[in-house]
Design a protein around this motif. Structure first.
Motif, PDB file in Angstrom:
ATOM      1  N   GLY A 101       0.798  -1.222   0.000  1.00 34.90           N
ATOM      2  CA  GLY A 101       0.000   0.000   0.000  1.00 34.90           C
ATOM      3  C   GLY A 101       0.825   1.264   0.000  1.00 34.90           C
ATOM      4  O   GLY A 101       0.310   2.339   0.282  1.00 34.90           O
ATOM      5  N   LYS A 102       2.122   1.134  -0.314  1.00 30.94           N
ATOM      6  CA  LYS A 102       2.977   2.323  -0.335  1.00 30.94           C
ATOM      7  C   LYS A 102       3.993   2.203  -1.470  1.00 30.94           C
ATOM      8  O   LYS A 102       4.151   1.149  -2.079  1.00 30.94           O
ATOM      9  N   ALA A 103       4.672   3.311  -1.728  1.00 27.32           N
ATOM     10  CA  ALA A 103       5.731   3.337  -2.732  1.00 27.32           C
ATOM     11  C   ALA A 103       7.018   2.837  -2.093  1.00 27.32           C
ATOM     12  O   ALA A 103       7.238   3.024  -0.892  1.00 27.32           O
ATOM     13  N   GLY A 104       7.858   2.201  -2.895  1.00 27.65           N
ATOM     14  CA  GLY A 104       9.095   1.663  -2.352  1.00 27.65           C
ATOM     15  C   GLY A 104      10.322   2.169  -3.080  1.00 27.65           C
ATOM     16  O   GLY A 104      10.258   2.605  -4.225  1.00 27.65           O
ATOM     17  N   THR A 105      11.436   2.089  -2.400  1.00 28.85           N
ATOM     18  CA  THR A 105      12.713   2.457  -2.996  1.00 28.85           C
ATOM     19  C   THR A 105      13.171   1.347  -3.943  1.00 28.85           C
ATOM     20  O   THR A 105      12.586   0.264  -3.978  1.00 28.85           O
ATOM     21  N   PHE A 106      14.243   1.603  -4.686  1.00 29.97           N
ATOM     22  CA  PHE A 106      14.797   0.583  -5.573  1.00 29.97           C
ATOM     23  C   PHE A 106      15.036  -0.716  -4.804  1.00 29.97           C
ATOM     24  O   PHE A 106      14.659  -1.787  -5.244  1.00 29.97           O
ATOM     25  N   ALA A 107      15.665  -0.612  -3.652  1.00 31.27           N
ATOM     26  CA  ALA A 107      15.992  -1.806  -2.864  1.00 31.27           C
ATOM     27  C   ALA A 107      14.729  -2.514  -2.363  1.00 31.27           C
ATOM     28  O   ALA A 107      14.657  -3.743  -2.391  1.00 31.27           O
ATOM     29  N   GLU A 108      13.748  -1.758  -1.919  1.00 28.81           N
ATOM     30  CA  GLU A 108      12.529  -2.362  -1.371  1.00 28.81           C
ATOM     31  C   GLU A 108      11.719  -3.122  -2.422  1.00 28.81           C
ATOM     32  O   GLU A 108      11.137  -4.158  -2.126  1.00 28.81           O
ATOM     33  N   ILE A 109      11.704  -2.614  -3.651  1.00 30.70           N
ATOM     34  CA  ILE A 109      10.905  -3.273  -4.685  1.00 30.70           C
ATOM     35  C   ILE A 109      11.701  -4.349  -5.433  1.00 30.70           C
ATOM     36  O   ILE A 109      11.143  -5.082  -6.237  1.00 30.70           O
ATOM     37  N   GLY A 110      12.998  -4.435  -5.173  1.00 28.23           N
ATOM     38  CA  GLY A 110      13.834  -5.437  -5.831  1.00 28.23           C
ATOM     39  C   GLY A 110      14.365  -4.996  -7.181  1.00 28.23           C
ATOM     40  O   GLY A 110      14.713  -5.817  -8.020  1.00 28.23           O
ATOM     41  N   PHE A 111      14.447  -3.700  -7.394  1.00 27.56           N
ATOM     42  CA  PHE A 111      14.926  -3.152  -8.665  1.00 27.56           C
ATOM     43  C   PHE A 111      16.426  -2.917  -8.573  1.00 27.56           C
ATOM     44  O   PHE A 111      16.908  -2.311  -7.624  1.00 27.56           O
ATOM     45  N   GLN A 112      17.165  -3.398  -9.558  1.00 29.44           N
ATOM     46  CA  GLN A 112      18.604  -3.170  -9.586  1.00 29.44           C
ATOM     47  C   GLN A 112      18.912  -2.078 -10.604  1.00 29.44           C
ATOM     48  O   GLN A 112      18.535  -2.188 -11.778  1.00 29.44           O
ATOM     49  N   ASP A 113      19.578  -1.045 -10.178  1.00 33.86           N
ATOM     50  CA  ASP A 113      19.921   0.090 -11.019  1.00 33.86           C
ATOM     51  C   ASP A 113      20.789  -0.372 -12.190  1.00 33.86           C
ATOM     52  O   ASP A 113      21.879  -0.907 -11.977  1.00 33.86           O
ATOM     53  N   PRO A 114      20.332  -0.179 -13.440  1.00 31.05           N
ATOM     54  CA  PRO A 114      21.121  -0.609 -14.597  1.00 31.05           C
ATOM     55  C   PRO A 114      22.489   0.063 -14.696  1.00 31.05           C
ATOM     56  O   PRO A 114      23.409  -0.493 -15.279  1.00 31.05           O
ATOM     57  N   ALA A 115      22.620   1.248 -14.130  1.00 29.33           N
ATOM     58  CA  ALA A 115      23.919   1.917 -14.155  1.00 29.33           C
ATOM     59  C   ALA A 115      24.966   1.097 -13.394  1.00 29.33           C
ATOM     60  O   ALA A 115      26.138   1.091 -13.746  1.00 29.33           O
ATOM     61  N   LEU A 116      24.524   0.382 -12.377  1.00 32.55           N
ATOM     62  CA  LEU A 116      25.446  -0.472 -11.627  1.00 32.55           C
ATOM     63  C   LEU A 116      25.830  -1.716 -12.423  1.00 32.55           C
ATOM     64  O   LEU A 116      26.814  -2.368 -12.122  1.00 32.55           O
ATOM     65  N   LEU A 117      25.014  -2.042 -13.430  1.00 33.88           N
ATOM     66  CA  LEU A 117      25.276  -3.214 -14.265  1.00 33.88           C
ATOM     67  C   LEU A 117      26.044  -2.846 -15.529  1.00 33.88           C
ATOM     68  O   LEU A 117      26.290  -3.699 -16.369  1.00 33.88           O
ATOM     69  N   GLY A 118      26.403  -1.588 -15.682  1.00 31.05           N
ATOM     70  CA  GLY A 118      27.219  -1.178 -16.819  1.00 31.05           C
ATOM     71  C   GLY A 118      26.505  -0.372 -17.888  1.00 31.05           C
ATOM     72  O   GLY A 118      27.027  -0.224 -18.982  1.00 31.05           O
ATOM     73  N   SER A 119      25.319   0.155 -17.616  1.00 28.82           N
ATOM     74  CA  SER A 119      24.640   0.997 -18.599  1.00 28.82           C
ATOM     75  C   SER A 119      25.481   2.244 -18.859  1.00 28.82           C
ATOM     76  O   SER A 119      25.897   2.929 -17.930  1.00 28.82           O
ATOM     77  N   LYS A 120      25.711   2.532 -20.128  1.00 29.08           N
ATOM     78  CA  LYS A 120      26.539   3.687 -20.496  1.00 29.08           C
ATOM     79  C   LYS A 120      25.707   4.865 -20.983  1.00 29.08           C
ATOM     80  O   LYS A 120      26.240   5.939 -21.207  1.00 29.08           O
ATOM     81  N   TRP A 121      24.404   4.659 -21.167  1.00 28.17           N
ATOM     82  CA  TRP A 121      23.610   5.668 -21.863  1.00 28.17           C
ATOM     83  C   TRP A 121      22.730   6.494 -20.945  1.00 28.17           C
ATOM     84  O   TRP A 121      22.478   7.661 -21.226  1.00 28.17           O
ATOM     85  N   PHE A 122      22.238   5.909 -19.864  1.00 29.18           N
ATOM     86  CA  PHE A 122      21.317   6.607 -18.965  1.00 29.18           C
ATOM     87  C   PHE A 122      21.734   6.413 -17.512  1.00 29.18           C
ATOM     88  O   PHE A 122      22.266   5.367 -17.142  1.00 29.18           O
ATOM     89  N   ALA A 123      21.459   7.425 -16.701  1.00 26.72           N
ATOM     90  CA  ALA A 123      21.598   7.320 -15.248  1.00 26.72           C
ATOM     91  C   ALA A 123      20.181   7.332 -14.679  1.00 26.72           C
ATOM     92  O   ALA A 123      19.331   8.099 -15.136  1.00 26.72           O
TER      93      ALA A 123
END
Length: 128
Positions: free
Chosen positions: A49-71
């Motif tokens: 019933g609430k909004a979550g952070t990247f960590a709470e929702i299980g989202f991994q930031d693509p920039a940490l995986l090597g994305s070169k085009w977007f932050a």
């Protein structure tokens, strides 16, 4: 001699086409990543019933995986709403550094609001 002329003509047509497809693929990263974030945010919002952070929702930031085009950045704007911003970090094709895609999620509404600035959306992601 004819073979050399034919190869020259083909390369003159193929090379510009290749660069356009490359830029389109780079720009397509952001709407796909945002759609994934929206799916995870929706599932988390239904459970909690609430909004979550990247960590709470299980989202991994693509920039940490090597994305070169977007932050990618997140912002929790209230207990039930959050925003993801995909900011182009380099110029490519019609996209300039600073062009962005944004999605606003609300745990109390099934609708998400998309916004963008710059030429990326107009040139490569018209359906975003």
């Amino acid at each position: 001699m004819v073979v050399i002329v034919i190869i020259g003509i083909l390369s003159a047509l193929a090379v510009p086409k290749m660069f356009g497809v490359s830029a389109k693929a780079k720009a397509a990263e952001a709407p796909g990543v945002i759609a994934h974030w929206e799916t995870l945010s929706g599932a988390y919002g239904q459970e909690s019933g609430k909004a979550g952070t990247f960590a709470e929702i299980g989202f991994q930031d693509p920039a940490l995986l090597g994305s070169k085009w977007f932050a990618y950045t997140e912002e929790i704007t209230s207990p039930t709403t959050s925003v993801i911003l995909a900011l182009a970090v380099v110029d490519f094709g019609d996209c300039a550094a600073g062009d962005s895609f944004e999605s606003d999620f609300s745990a109390t509404s099934p609708d998400v609001v998309h916004a963008s600035n710059g030429n990326c959306r107009a040139s490569y992601a018209a359906n975003f």
